[in-house]
Design a protein around this motif. Structure first.
Motif, PDB file in Angstrom:
ATOM      1  N   VAL A 158      49.761  36.798  41.431  1.00 50.63           N
ATOM      2  CA  VAL A 158      49.576  37.373  40.098  1.00 50.63           C
ATOM      3  C   VAL A 158      48.201  38.023  40.073  1.00 50.63           C
ATOM      4  CG1 VAL A 158      49.368  36.878  37.628  1.00 50.63           C
ATOM      5  CG2 VAL A 158      51.057  35.643  39.018  1.00 50.63           C
ATOM      6  N   LYS A 159      48.136  39.282  39.616  1.00 45.86           N
ATOM      7  CA  LYS A 159      46.856  40.001  39.582  1.00 45.86           C
ATOM      8  C   LYS A 159      46.302  39.996  38.160  1.00 45.86           C
ATOM      9  CE  LYS A 159      47.282  42.967  43.619  1.00 45.86           C
ATOM     10  NZ  LYS A 159      48.268  42.094  44.254  1.00 45.86           N
ATOM     11  N   PHE A 160      44.999  39.745  38.045  1.00 43.14           N
ATOM     12  CA  PHE A 160      44.348  39.680  36.739  1.00 43.14           C
ATOM     13  C   PHE A 160      43.397  40.860  36.551  1.00 43.14           C
ATOM     14  CE2 PHE A 160      45.894  35.407  37.146  1.00 43.14           C
ATOM     15  CZ  PHE A 160      46.106  34.980  35.830  1.00 43.14           C
ATOM     16  N   TYR A 161      43.427  41.400  35.337  1.00 41.68           N
ATOM     17  CA  TYR A 161      42.508  42.461  34.934  1.00 41.68           C
ATOM     18  C   TYR A 161      41.788  41.951  33.687  1.00 41.68           C
ATOM     19  CZ  TYR A 161      45.238  45.223  38.207  1.00 41.68           C
ATOM     20  OH  TYR A 161      45.854  45.699  39.358  1.00 41.68           O
ATOM     21  N   MET A 162      40.649  41.257  33.938  1.00 40.30           N
ATOM     22  CA  MET A 162      39.943  40.606  32.844  1.00 40.30           C
ATOM     23  C   MET A 162      38.797  41.486  32.333  1.00 40.30           C
ATOM     24  SD  MET A 162      41.831  37.994  32.582  1.00 40.30           S
ATOM     25  CE  MET A 162      40.920  37.100  31.307  1.00 40.30           C
ATOM     26  N   LYS A 163      38.280  41.107  31.165  1.00 37.04           N
ATOM     27  CA  LYS A 163      37.249  41.887  30.462  1.00 37.04           C
ATOM     28  C   LYS A 163      37.713  43.347  30.335  1.00 37.04           C
ATOM     29  CE  LYS A 163      32.890  40.738  30.954  1.00 37.04           C
ATOM     30  NZ  LYS A 163      31.542  40.459  31.520  1.00 37.04           N
ATOM     31  N   ASP A 164      38.995  43.482  30.009  1.00 38.52           N
ATOM     32  CA  ASP A 164      39.596  44.811  29.890  1.00 38.52           C
ATOM     33  C   ASP A 164      40.591  44.780  28.728  1.00 38.52           C
ATOM     34  OD1 ASP A 164      40.100  47.457  30.518  1.00 38.52           O
ATOM     35  OD2 ASP A 164      40.343  47.064  32.677  1.00 38.52           O
ATOM     36  N   ASP A 165      41.130  45.922  28.392  1.00 39.20           N
ATOM     37  CA  ASP A 165      42.096  45.981  27.292  1.00 39.20           C
ATOM     38  C   ASP A 165      43.007  47.189  27.477  1.00 39.20           C
ATOM     39  OD1 ASP A 165      43.392  45.215  25.010  1.00 39.20           O
ATOM     40  OD2 ASP A 165      41.658  45.386  23.681  1.00 39.20           O
ATOM     41  N   ALA A 195      58.964  41.733  40.762  1.00 41.09           N
ATOM     42  CA  ALA A 195      58.428  42.360  41.977  1.00 41.09           C
ATOM     43  C   ALA A 195      56.909  42.212  42.016  1.00 41.09           C
ATOM     44  CB  ALA A 195      58.824  43.832  42.014  1.00 41.09           C
ATOM     45  N   SER A 196      56.296  42.292  40.850  1.00 36.55           N
ATOM     46  CA  SER A 196      54.849  42.067  40.736  1.00 36.55           C
ATOM     47  C   SER A 196      54.553  41.641  39.312  1.00 36.55           C
ATOM     48  CB  SER A 196      54.055  43.329  41.085  1.00 36.55           C
ATOM     49  OG  SER A 196      54.334  44.356  40.137  1.00 36.55           O
ATOM     50  N   VAL A 197      53.470  40.875  39.157  1.00 32.09           N
ATOM     51  CA  VAL A 197      53.035  40.441  37.831  1.00 32.09           C
ATOM     52  C   VAL A 197      51.536  40.703  37.699  1.00 32.09           C
ATOM     53  CG1 VAL A 197      52.797  38.524  36.199  1.00 32.09           C
ATOM     54  CG2 VAL A 197      54.792  38.625  37.721  1.00 32.09           C
ATOM     55  N   ALA A 198      51.164  41.404  36.642  1.00 30.71           N
ATOM     56  CA  ALA A 198      49.749  41.643  36.335  1.00 30.71           C
ATOM     57  C   ALA A 198      49.474  41.100  34.941  1.00 30.71           C
ATOM     58  CB  ALA A 198      49.426  43.125  36.408  1.00 30.71           C
ATOM     59  N   VAL A 199      48.279  40.562  34.756  1.00 28.52           N
ATOM     60  CA  VAL A 199      47.882  40.009  33.457  1.00 28.52           C
ATOM     61  C   VAL A 199      46.595  40.702  33.012  1.00 28.52           C
ATOM     62  CG1 VAL A 199      47.193  37.938  32.192  1.00 28.52           C
ATOM     63  CG2 VAL A 199      48.914  37.766  34.005  1.00 28.52           C
ATOM     64  N   VAL A 200      46.582  41.160  31.771  1.00 30.72           N
ATOM     65  CA  VAL A 200      45.412  41.837  31.209  1.00 30.72           C
ATOM     66  C   VAL A 200      44.813  40.960  30.118  1.00 30.72           C
ATOM     67  CG1 VAL A 200      44.570  43.911  30.027  1.00 30.72           C
ATOM     68  CG2 VAL A 200      46.463  44.085  31.670  1.00 30.72           C
ATOM     69  N   GLY A 201      43.503  40.701  30.212  1.00 32.08           N
ATOM     70  CA  GLY A 201      42.845  39.872  29.209  1.00 32.08           C
ATOM     71  C   GLY A 201      41.488  40.425  28.820  1.00 32.08           C
ATOM     72  N   THR A 202      41.078  40.184  27.583  1.00 30.80           N
ATOM     73  CA  THR A 202      39.804  40.737  27.080  1.00 30.80           C
ATOM     74  C   THR A 202      38.603  39.857  27.434  1.00 30.80           C
ATOM     75  OG1 THR A 202      40.197  39.666  24.966  1.00 30.80           O
ATOM     76  CG2 THR A 202      40.898  41.958  25.163  1.00 30.80           C
ATOM     77  N   SER A 203      38.842  38.581  27.739  1.00 29.00           N
ATOM     78  CA  SER A 203      37.736  37.673  28.051  1.00 29.00           C
ATOM     79  C   SER A 203      37.481  37.644  29.562  1.00 29.00           C
ATOM     80  CB  SER A 203      38.056  36.272  27.536  1.00 29.00           C
ATOM     81  OG  SER A 203      39.282  35.826  28.061  1.00 29.00           O
ATOM     82  N   SER A 204      36.466  36.863  29.978  1.00 30.59           N
ATOM     83  CA  SER A 204      36.161  36.770  31.407  1.00 30.59           C
ATOM     84  C   SER A 204      37.206  35.966  32.162  1.00 30.59           C
ATOM     85  CB  SER A 204      34.784  36.116  31.614  1.00 30.59           C
ATOM     86  OG  SER A 204      33.791  36.897  31.015  1.00 30.59           O
ATOM     87  N   SER A 205      37.800  34.993  31.464  1.00 27.86           N
ATOM     88  CA  SER A 205      38.830  34.167  32.090  1.00 27.86           C
ATOM     89  C   SER A 205      39.850  33.757  31.024  1.00 27.86           C
ATOM     90  CB  SER A 205      38.208  32.918  32.725  1.00 27.86           C
ATOM     91  OG  SER A 205      37.614  32.114  31.724  1.00 27.86           O
ATOM     92  N   PRO A 206      41.063  33.373  31.434  1.00 28.16           N
ATOM     93  CA  PRO A 206      42.025  32.861  30.450  1.00 28.16           C
ATOM     94  C   PRO A 206      41.459  31.620  29.752  1.00 28.16           C
ATOM     95  CG  PRO A 206      43.079  33.279  32.575  1.00 28.16           C
ATOM     96  CD  PRO A 206      41.610  33.399  32.794  1.00 28.16           C
TER      97      PRO A 206
END
Length: 536
Positions: free
Chosen positions: A330-337, A297-308
């Motif tokens: 797809v929603k990205f949440y970067m520079k986060d953890d 239904a939805s996809v979110a991606v969480v990453g610690t860097s500025s970009s994959p």
């Protein structure tokens, strides 16, 4: 084309004129047709040869690959074949190509194919089988590509003793890279060999068995059920396991790791029509997010860097990949953890991030790296590095005689980086190391010289990669990343140490061959406006 029937030793052949003698120059190849079969015709040093036209890995057209010397490298995933005899010389893939009879007469080139093998596109190398009187056992721990190639190489080199593959999986060796790219795949379609194959060649495969300790002094391993199995030579190819999340809520129902076929199937079914959050922008994490983009239904991606892929492929390519996926919602949440995984009645309900954001989630998939599977070696005196990877030399030998190691679990000297010790989790490298281990087991001294080759697939687009880019200081681009057609050259100490491409074949395959030949590609060469330096 003229066609005729040509008998040979009682066998019928289909023979066709495929070209004129001067149609190809040395170092050129073309795809021709004999009967209904496509054939790769090659000219080297004035001699014509003909082999199967499709790579034995995923059937890529080899005519689009890189021909260097007497071998052709597949443009897709880097497998190499000798064009004189069709033998596979570099992985991935297991089988060789069929080779065909070529005759040059009166300025015409004829190719003949045995009628009985007209439909065959691959060839299994000749192997022996077990001889009961031979009292010698080679034990292969792990059911991945290194163990399988090791077993096959042993049989190809007339080893007639007992071969046992022990795997925790409930199926024999399978195409694991497929799991993150096509999570709903049919299990039979990803088996690398059939059960008949193992039986025919006397290779025992023990599934759902786990080795819990190794006793080098007694040359025995202990299994989880308490039984002992003795060996004369041992291969440790246990690979790596997915790193689990280390945060509150990591044990909730709905938190997943991708390690097995069952995991892939479960992730796929549990995400259909539900909210998925992928933690980590590793290659696995990104491939999972890509696959789920039109299913969840939805996809979110969480990453610690500025970009994959910021450190591996670089920020430009990472941002391009992120944009491709964002176009598919797809929603990205970067520079986060992740701060914690929020649950209700023992099941995932959301993911709280350090930024304060709370993401709704029914399923959480972690793709945050891997850990070498060497815990069971505690007390064995086998040497591991700081990451717990098993240390081997260029012959895949550990520090203990008759114990070898191959695959993702190893730390080994990489030829193209001056024998710098590295740990590389590439499918192709695991196969190459399994082969080298087997040859050294049967006293045919062989060193690991393979050039790393890797690929990742996002939304149907494949990024190829070769070399070892760690520590690169600059990236030179040919083509345009924003147009999603490019070649990226990774520079360290004024030379190319790695390359990546999208829609730029066969550039990466050719660079891999240049590296394999020991050629140095300088930064100055790559800065020229043309790509003549790629034409070796």
């Amino acid at each position: 084309m003229n066609q005729c029937q040509e008998p040979g030793e009682g066998q019928e052949f289909v023979t066709e004129i495929v070209c004129q003698e001067d149609d190809l120059k040395d170092g050129q190849m073309k795809e021709v047709t004999v009967g209904d079969q496509k054939v790769l015709l090659v000219r080297i040093e004035g001699q014509y040869s003909a082999v199967g036209s499709q790579c034995s890995h995923y059937n890529a057209p080899l005519v689009k690959g890189a021909l260097v010397g007497d071998r052709v490298r597949c443009p897709f995933h880097g497998a190499c074949f000798n064009v004189r005899n069709g033998d596979i010389e570099e992985f991935p893939g297991l089988d060789s190509l069929p080779s065909y009879k070529v005759k040059v007469e009166d300025g015409k080139v004829y190719v003949s194919i045995n009628k009985n093998s007209l439909k065959l596109t691959r060839r299994v190398k000749a192997m022996c089988s077990i001889v009961p009187d031979v009292k010698h056992t080679i034990l292969l721990i792990g059911g991945g590509p290194a163990s399988l190639v090791c077993a096959e190489t042993l049989r190809q080199n007339c080893y007639e003793g007992r071969i046992i593959i022990i795997t925790k999986d409930n199926m024999p060796p399978f195409d694991k890279p497929k799991l993150s790219k096509a999570m709903n795949v049919d299990p039979d379609s990803i088996l690398l060999r059939s059960s008949d194959f193992y039986q025919q060649h006397g290779i025992e495969v023990w599934t759902q068995k786990e080795v819990v300790s190794v006793n080098p002094a007694n040359k025995a391993v202990k299994l989880s059920n308490g039984t002992l199995q003795c060996y004369d030579q041992l291969l440790i190819s246990t690979g790596c396991r997915a790193r689990p999340l280390n945060c509150p809520g990591a044990d909730l129902k709905g938190v997943k790791l991708l390690q097995s076929f069952e995991d892939a199937k479960e992730i796929h079914s549990s995400c259909l029509g539900h909210k998925a959050v992928v933690i980590g922008t590793s290659f696995i994490g990104m491939e999972v997010a890509s696959f789920l983009s039109d299913k969840a239904a939805s996809v979110a991606v969480v990453g610690t860097s500025s970009s994959p892929y910021e450190h591996s492929l670089g920020p430009e390519i990472g941002k391009m990949c992120m944009q491709m996926m964002e176009e598919k919602d797809v929603k990205f949440y970067m520079k986060d953890d992740v701060l914690e995984i929020v649950g209700e009645n023992g099941k995932v309900k959301g993911v709280r991030l350090k930024s304060g954001a709370v993401l709704e989630a029914d399923v959480v998939i972690a793709g945050i790296g891997v850990i070498p599977n060497t815990d069971f070696l505690a007390g064995s005196e086998l040497e591991v590095d700081s990451r717990k990877a098993l240390i081997v030399d260029k012959f895949m030998r550990t520090n203990i005689p008759d114990i070898f190691s191959a695959g993702d679990v190893t730390s080994f000297p990489l030829t193209i980086r001056g024998d710098q010790r590295v740990n590389i989790g590439h499918w192709q490298m695991s196969q190459a190391q399994g082969r080298v281990a087997a040859l050294n087991m049967v006293k045919k001294p062989t060193q690991i010289e393979s050039v790393p080759f890797f690929w990742t697939v996002l939304l149907g687009k494949s990024i190829r990669y070769t070399g070892y880019g760690e520590g690169y200081t600059e990236i030179i681009f040919k083509g345009k990343v924003e147009e999603r057609t490019f070649l990226a050259l990774y520079i360290k100490d004024e030379v190319v140490v790695a390359a990546a491409s999208l829609m730029f074949d066969p550039a990466v395959a050719r660079i891999a061959e240049m590296m394999a030949a020991g050629q140095i590609i300088t930064k100055a060469q790559t800065q020229s406006d043309d790509l003549k330096w790629l034409q070796m």
